[in-house]
Design a protein around this motif. Sequence first.
Motif, PDB file in Angstrom:
ATOM      1  N   GLY A 113      71.482  36.371  23.761  1.00 42.15           N
ATOM      2  CA  GLY A 113      71.489  35.843  22.407  1.00 42.15           C
ATOM      3  C   GLY A 113      70.181  35.280  21.900  1.00 42.15           C
ATOM      4  O   GLY A 113      69.150  35.956  21.869  1.00 42.15           O
ATOM      5  N   ALA A 114      70.240  34.026  21.476  1.00 40.16           N
ATOM      6  CA  ALA A 114      69.065  33.384  20.883  1.00 40.16           C
ATOM      7  C   ALA A 114      67.917  33.291  21.882  1.00 40.16           C
ATOM      8  O   ALA A 114      66.757  33.453  21.504  1.00 40.16           O
ATOM      9  N   LEU A 115      68.219  33.066  23.156  1.00 39.73           N
ATOM     10  CA  LEU A 115      67.158  32.998  24.167  1.00 39.73           C
ATOM     11  C   LEU A 115      66.425  34.334  24.247  1.00 39.73           C
ATOM     12  O   LEU A 115      65.194  34.388  24.288  1.00 39.73           O
ATOM     13  N   TYR A 116      67.165  35.424  24.233  1.00 35.95           N
ATOM     14  CA  TYR A 116      66.598  36.775  24.246  1.00 35.95           C
ATOM     15  C   TYR A 116      65.706  36.990  23.016  1.00 35.95           C
ATOM     16  O   TYR A 116      64.569  37.461  23.133  1.00 35.95           O
ATOM     17  N   ASN A 117      66.232  36.634  21.854  1.00 37.91           N
ATOM     18  CA  ASN A 117      65.482  36.838  20.614  1.00 37.91           C
ATOM     19  C   ASN A 117      64.248  35.947  20.523  1.00 37.91           C
ATOM     20  O   ASN A 117      63.193  36.388  20.063  1.00 37.91           O
ATOM     21  N   MET A 118      64.361  34.688  20.951  1.00 33.79           N
ATOM     22  CA  MET A 118      63.193  33.793  20.919  1.00 33.79           C
ATOM     23  C   MET A 118      62.109  34.312  21.857  1.00 33.79           C
ATOM     24  O   MET A 118      60.925  34.315  21.517  1.00 33.79           O
ATOM     25  N   ALA A 119      62.516  34.790  23.047  1.00 33.90           N
ATOM     26  CA  ALA A 119      61.546  35.298  24.025  1.00 33.90           C
ATOM     27  C   ALA A 119      60.944  36.633  23.596  1.00 33.90           C
ATOM     28  O   ALA A 119      59.865  37.000  24.051  1.00 33.90           O
ATOM     29  N   ALA A 120      61.626  37.345  22.718  1.00 34.75           N
ATOM     30  CA  ALA A 120      61.074  38.601  22.207  1.00 34.75           C
ATOM     31  C   ALA A 120      59.835  38.343  21.359  1.00 34.75           C
ATOM     32  O   ALA A 120      58.932  39.176  21.300  1.00 34.75           O
ATOM     33  N   GLN A 121      59.769  37.154  20.738  1.00 29.94           N
ATOM     34  CA  GLN A 121      58.674  36.838  19.827  1.00 29.94           C
ATOM     35  C   GLN A 121      57.731  35.751  20.326  1.00 29.94           C
ATOM     36  O   GLN A 121      56.585  35.694  19.893  1.00 29.94           O
ATOM     37  N   ASN A 122      58.187  34.886  21.215  1.00 31.59           N
ATOM     38  CA  ASN A 122      57.411  33.734  21.656  1.00 31.59           C
ATOM     39  C   ASN A 122      56.871  33.981  23.066  1.00 31.59           C
ATOM     40  O   ASN A 122      57.630  33.965  24.041  1.00 31.59           O
ATOM     41  N   ALA A 130      59.948  35.313  32.525  1.00 34.95           N
ATOM     42  CA  ALA A 130      59.399  36.260  33.508  1.00 34.95           C
ATOM     43  C   ALA A 130      59.040  35.547  34.812  1.00 34.95           C
ATOM     44  O   ALA A 130      59.330  36.052  35.901  1.00 34.95           O
ATOM     45  N   GLU A 131      58.422  34.378  34.699  1.00 34.04           N
ATOM     46  CA  GLU A 131      58.065  33.626  35.906  1.00 34.04           C
ATOM     47  C   GLU A 131      59.307  33.196  36.674  1.00 34.04           C
ATOM     48  O   GLU A 131      59.335  33.258  37.910  1.00 34.04           O
ATOM     49  N   SER A 132      60.346  32.776  35.978  1.00 35.42           N
ATOM     50  CA  SER A 132      61.566  32.350  36.668  1.00 35.42           C
ATOM     51  C   SER A 132      62.190  33.522  37.426  1.00 35.42           C
ATOM     52  O   SER A 132      62.615  33.365  38.570  1.00 35.42           O
ATOM     53  N   VAL A 133      62.231  34.675  36.798  1.00 36.57           N
ATOM     54  CA  VAL A 133      62.783  35.857  37.464  1.00 36.57           C
ATOM     55  C   VAL A 133      61.936  36.198  38.679  1.00 36.57           C
ATOM     56  O   VAL A 133      62.448  36.406  39.787  1.00 36.57           O
ATOM     57  N   GLY A 147      59.079  46.772  23.360  1.00 34.17           N
ATOM     58  CA  GLY A 147      57.882  46.325  22.656  1.00 34.17           C
ATOM     59  C   GLY A 147      57.772  44.825  22.465  1.00 34.17           C
ATOM     60  O   GLY A 147      56.870  44.354  21.777  1.00 34.17           O
ATOM     61  N   SER A 148      58.626  44.062  23.099  1.00 33.85           N
ATOM     62  CA  SER A 148      58.671  42.608  22.886  1.00 33.85           C
ATOM     63  C   SER A 148      57.726  41.838  23.803  1.00 33.85           C
ATOM     64  O   SER A 148      57.191  42.364  24.780  1.00 33.85           O
ATOM     65  N   GLU A 149      57.541  40.571  23.455  1.00 36.06           N
ATOM     66  CA  GLU A 149      56.774  39.657  24.318  1.00 36.06           C
ATOM     67  C   GLU A 149      57.409  39.557  25.694  1.00 36.06           C
ATOM     68  O   GLU A 149      56.721  39.413  26.696  1.00 36.06           O
ATOM     69  N   LEU A 150      58.737  39.620  25.769  1.00 33.47           N
ATOM     70  CA  LEU A 150      59.419  39.515  27.061  1.00 33.47           C
ATOM     71  C   LEU A 150      59.056  40.679  27.977  1.00 33.47           C
ATOM     72  O   LEU A 150      58.783  40.475  29.162  1.00 33.47           O
ATOM     73  N   ILE A 151      59.025  41.868  27.434  1.00 35.61           N
ATOM     74  CA  ILE A 151      58.627  43.040  28.237  1.00 35.61           C
ATOM     75  C   ILE A 151      57.168  42.889  28.673  1.00 35.61           C
ATOM     76  O   ILE A 151      56.826  43.129  29.840  1.00 35.61           O
ATOM     77  N   ARG A 152      56.297  42.472  27.769  1.00 30.33           N
ATOM     78  CA  ARG A 152      54.878  42.278  28.133  1.00 30.33           C
ATOM     79  C   ARG A 152      54.737  41.211  29.217  1.00 30.33           C
ATOM     80  O   ARG A 152      53.951  41.377  30.158  1.00 30.33           O
ATOM     81  N   ALA A 153      55.476  40.122  29.111  1.00 38.53           N
ATOM     82  CA  ALA A 153      55.395  39.040  30.109  1.00 38.53           C
ATOM     83  C   ALA A 153      55.865  39.533  31.475  1.00 38.53           C
ATOM     84  O   ALA A 153      55.246  39.224  32.501  1.00 38.53           O
ATOM     85  N   GLY A 154      56.945  40.283  31.490  1.00 33.69           N
ATOM     86  CA  GLY A 154      57.437  40.829  32.753  1.00 33.69           C
ATOM     87  C   GLY A 154      56.419  41.731  33.425  1.00 33.69           C
ATOM     88  O   GLY A 154      56.183  41.639  34.625  1.00 33.69           O
ATOM     89  N   ARG A 155      55.799  42.582  32.644  1.00 29.34           N
ATOM     90  CA  ARG A 155      54.788  43.499  33.198  1.00 29.34           C
ATOM     91  C   ARG A 155      53.563  42.736  33.693  1.00 29.34           C
ATOM     92  O   ARG A 155      53.003  43.068  34.743  1.00 29.34           O
ATOM     93  N   ARG A 156      53.148  41.703  32.926  1.00 32.34           N
ATOM     94  CA  ARG A 156      51.967  40.914  33.336  1.00 32.34           C
ATOM     95  C   ARG A 156      52.168  40.261  34.697  1.00 32.34           C
ATOM     96  O   ARG A 156      51.242  40.176  35.489  1.00 32.34           O
TER      97      ARG A 156
END
Length: 186
Positions: A113-122, A130-133, A147-156
């Motif tokens: 939900g909102a956590l997913y959407n917030m992490a997509a942009q923030n 990503a660090e917690s995972v 294409g989200s920030e979450l995907i970029r963070a995971g890859r980084r």
Amino acid sequence: MYSVDLNCDLGESFGAYKMGSDEQILPLITSANIACGYHAGDPGMMRQTVKLAMEHGIAVGAHPGSPDLIGFGRRNMDVSPQEVYDMTVYQIGALDAFVRSEGGTMQHVKPHGALYNMAAQNAGLADAIAESVYKVNPELVLFGLSGSELIRAGRRIGLRTASEVFADRTYQQDGDPDSPAAARTP
């Protein structure tokens, strides 16, 4: 090689409240995001859903959300990256314990939900997730909006990632969803 994973959020009942038709949907999907008690679910439902998913050969993932039972995790909250890190570690660990107790291995994490959407942009929140995972289990796959920030963070950080799209949304050339359905949260 690309593949399609039919993924569904499950285990969202809690206490006396029944949500969804988990038993009917399980034969139709390939992976399940199981609620971890913050936005929905409870320990008994987590155990029961993990067991059902494993009986059907469905890949199991954690579906951590914001601590928002009343709003079903769909309301944005003013949370810091440290708070997001802590709540995500907590929820992943809880579900992983149920998966292990049933003899299985958790495959992925998909914020709710909102956590997913917030992490997509923030980027700060995305990095915290990503660090917690990564720190809980670097072998887990991190699901996020394509294409989200979450995907970029995971890859980084070195995680395998799965880029999601939603069949009930239309997308523009830049990948942004653009429809009334896009206003809904995953």
